[in-house]
Motif scaffolding. Structure first.
Motif, PDB file in Angstrom:
ATOM      1  N   LYS A   1      44.371  32.324  46.048  1.00 47.00           N
ATOM      2  CA  LYS A   1      43.666  31.132  46.530  1.00 47.00           C
ATOM      3  C   LYS A   1      42.612  30.636  45.539  1.00 47.00           C
ATOM      4  O   LYS A   1      42.394  29.423  45.401  1.00 47.00           O
ATOM      5  CB  LYS A   1      43.008  31.447  47.880  1.00 47.00           C
ATOM      6  CG  LYS A   1      42.255  30.295  48.506  1.00 47.00           C
ATOM      7  CD  LYS A   1      41.632  30.732  49.834  1.00 47.00           C
ATOM      8  CE  LYS A   1      40.815  29.613  50.462  1.00 47.00           C
ATOM      9  NZ  LYS A   1      40.174  30.044  51.728  1.00 47.00           N
ATOM     10  N   THR A   2      41.975  31.569  44.806  1.00 51.15           N
ATOM     11  CA  THR A   2      40.797  31.189  44.006  1.00 51.15           C
ATOM     12  C   THR A   2      40.957  31.373  42.498  1.00 51.15           C
ATOM     13  O   THR A   2      40.016  31.063  41.745  1.00 51.15           O
ATOM     14  CB  THR A   2      39.566  32.009  44.463  1.00 51.15           C
ATOM     15  OG1 THR A   2      39.788  33.402  44.169  1.00 51.15           O
ATOM     16  CG2 THR A   2      39.316  31.835  45.952  1.00 51.15           C
TER      17      THR A   2
ATOM     18  N   PHE B   1      36.549  39.201  44.390  1.00 50.51           N
ATOM     19  CA  PHE B   1      37.346  38.553  45.443  1.00 50.51           C
ATOM     20  C   PHE B   1      36.950  39.011  46.847  1.00 50.51           C
ATOM     21  O   PHE B   1      37.568  38.599  47.824  1.00 50.51           O
ATOM     22  CB  PHE B   1      38.845  38.823  45.218  1.00 50.51           C
ATOM     23  CG  PHE B   1      39.367  38.256  43.939  1.00 50.51           C
ATOM     24  CD1 PHE B   1      39.420  36.891  43.731  1.00 50.51           C
ATOM     25  CD2 PHE B   1      39.798  39.103  42.919  1.00 50.51           C
ATOM     26  CE1 PHE B   1      39.896  36.372  42.534  1.00 50.51           C
ATOM     27  CE2 PHE B   1      40.275  38.592  41.729  1.00 50.51           C
ATOM     28  CZ  PHE B   1      40.322  37.218  41.523  1.00 50.51           C
TER      29      PHE B   1
ATOM     30  N   ARG C   1      39.600  29.080  39.654  1.00 50.62           N
ATOM     31  CA  ARG C   1      38.175  28.921  39.348  1.00 50.62           C
ATOM     32  C   ARG C   1      37.760  29.664  38.076  1.00 50.62           C
ATOM     33  O   ARG C   1      36.717  29.373  37.504  1.00 50.62           O
ATOM     34  CB  ARG C   1      37.318  29.479  40.493  1.00 50.62           C
ATOM     35  CG  ARG C   1      37.512  28.877  41.849  1.00 50.62           C
ATOM     36  CD  ARG C   1      36.603  29.610  42.832  1.00 50.62           C
ATOM     37  NE  ARG C   1      36.938  29.344  44.232  1.00 50.62           N
ATOM     38  CZ  ARG C   1      36.493  30.073  45.242  1.00 50.62           C
ATOM     39  NH1 ARG C   1      35.699  31.110  45.001  1.00 50.62           N
ATOM     40  NH2 ARG C   1      36.834  29.787  46.473  1.00 50.62           N
TER      41      ARG C   1
ATOM     42  N   ASP D   1      35.814  36.134  49.565  1.00 48.66           N
ATOM     43  CA  ASP D   1      36.932  35.315  50.042  1.00 48.66           C
ATOM     44  C   ASP D   1      37.906  36.152  50.853  1.00 48.66           C
ATOM     45  O   ASP D   1      38.475  35.664  51.842  1.00 48.66           O
ATOM     46  CB  ASP D   1      37.647  34.662  48.855  1.00 48.66           C
ATOM     47  CG  ASP D   1      36.816  33.555  48.227  1.00 48.66           C
ATOM     48  OD1 ASP D   1      36.558  32.555  48.919  1.00 48.66           O
ATOM     49  OD2 ASP D   1      36.409  33.702  47.067  1.00 48.66           O
TER      50      ASP D   1
END
Length: 433
Positions: free
Chosen positions: A34-35, A63, A38, A66
């Motif tokens: 998902k991240t 992580f 970034r 999240d």
């Protein structure tokens, strides 16, 4: 995932979520997917670095946050739904991490819930019942308002100002010799005797002549909205620019017919009395129902979570904001005028919010205890009554109804039944006003 629930303090429930190592690992992988866009890592295009490389560059727990959000958001709603018969959530949860390592995660959510309501007695109580009766003076006041609305304004140049006159004035106010915001205007029209200005101001303008200047001495009320002016003595320099008198029309049947549509003065008075009495009956009923709830509240134990009070304050503030909007004002401008903050403004509603929530909880509890329901026949009869009022066929009216209207009608019937039962089972002492 495993979970447990336990009753907490102040109408809360503590929900403990336990996730094993595999669930925790999967959540971190989901967080990575998902991240990952970034993160920038040397040697890799942005978003293309492997999970272990990002963890090495940014730290093992990169992580975690999240991943925890994923675990909670995916499971909280399921747990609440599974326990819906045990408790009803009334606010947002306060979430914390109790344990976290490679073997798994333990999350704790403290959730505000609908409180238990213990009513020791709601029958056989002596309760005040209100009965407002329309007086002849109130009917006459309605008639006077019709005359006033149709009055002509004529210049009065040969006399001093009297109560009822519309005077045009310039004024400038000061406290301790210092002018204050909102205390100054030119060419302002003021109806003497209307009570528009602070007590004492209008009385001192009475008797002034056109062109006259006068110092008007007043004291701001202790409950005045501006904090810096409460209870302070003030001096207003007032100049009277002009006087307009109201010339009322002659009260005749012909005038009343033109002004209101009623056939005669007596017919208008009868209609006015009927309308005023309907309003008085509603006020009587509302006051009596509040009286009943106050009496039962004295016999009630309930621990209301702050979330319910805050939500009711939101509703009260929003209602006030809508009232301001109808007057063309904004709440923020109003707060700035009062020189107060939203937080302090909300505190003014705290006690009323507690009272409202307590009443709502009592009503809900008594409906449950008495097993009060609205039958389909009763709902249909109410709909037919509303359809008749707007001169429509019942079925035609039904088709245009919103589902929420059905819910409102059903709720109204149930609450009416509840208060009818309470009135019948308590000693109602009539107090006429």
């Amino acid at each position: 995932m495993k979970h447990t629930t336990k009753a907490g303090e102040k109408s809360t429930v503590k929900i403990t979520f336990k996730f094993d190592a595999e669930e925790w690992k999967t959540a971190q992988t989901q967080a990575y997917v998902k991240t990952r866009g970034r993160f920038s890592v040397n040697g890799f295009r942005k978003g293309k670095a492997p999970k272990n490389v990002i963890e090495h560059a940014y730290g093992k727990g990169v992580f975690y946050e999240d991943a925890l959000n994923i675990l909670f958001s995916e499971n909280y709603g399921k747990v609440i739904e599974k326990n819906e018969k045990k408790f009803t959530v009334v606010g947002d949860p306060d979430v914390s991490v109790e344990a976290l390592d490679d073997e798994g995660v333990t999350l704790v959510a403290v959730v505000p819930v609908k409180p238990e309501v213990k009513i020791s007695s709601y029958k056989g109580i002596k309760i005040k019942q209100f009965a407002y009766t329309v007086k002849d003076e109130e009917v006459q006041a309605e008639l006077d308002r019709v005359l006033d609305r149709n009055a002509r304004k004529v210049e009065a140049t040969d006399r001093v100002a009297q109560n009822g006159d519309i005077v045009n004035i310039d004024f400038s106010g000061s406290v301790d010799g210092v002018k204050f915001d909102g205390g100054e205007a030119e060419g302002f029209d003021l109806t003497l005797g209307s009570g528009q200005f602070i007590p004492g101001f209008e009385d001192q303008v009475v008797g002034m002549a056109i062109g006259e200047t006068k110092d008007v001495n007043v004291t701001f009320p202790e409950n005045y909205q501006a904090e810096n002016l409460k209870g302070k003595p003030a001096v207003f320099s007032v100049k009277l620019n002009g006087i307009q008198a109201k010339e009322l029309p002659e009260l005749t049947d012909e005038f009343i017919k033109d002004a209101t549509g009623s056939e005669s003065v007596e017919a208008y008075k009868a209609k006015a009395k009927e309308r005023l009495q309907a309003q008085a009956d509603k006020r009587s009923n509302d006051a009596t129902e509040n009286s009943i709830l106050e009496a039962i509240s004295a016999n009630t134990e309930v621990e209301i979570p702050q979330a319910m009070i805050d939500r009711e304050i939101d509703s009260l503030v929003q209602k006030f904001e809508y009232q301001l909007m109808y007057q063309g004002l904004k709440l923020q401008d109003y707060l700035e005028f009062l020189k107060t903050t939203m937080a302090d403004f909300r505190k003014n509603y705290e006690e009323q919010a507690k009272k409202n929530v307590t009443s709502q909880l009592i009503i809900s509890q008594l409906i449950k205890e008495e097993n009060i329901e609205a039958t389909e026949e009763e709902v249909d009869a109410k709909i037919a009554e509303q359809a008749k009022a707007v001169e429509k066929e019942t079925e035609e009216y039904k088709k245009g109804m919103d589902p929420r209207q059905f819910d409102y009608i059903r709720s109204d019937i149930i609450i009416t039944k509840l208060f009818d039962m309470l009135k019948a089972n308590n000693e109602m002492v009539v107090e006429e006003e």
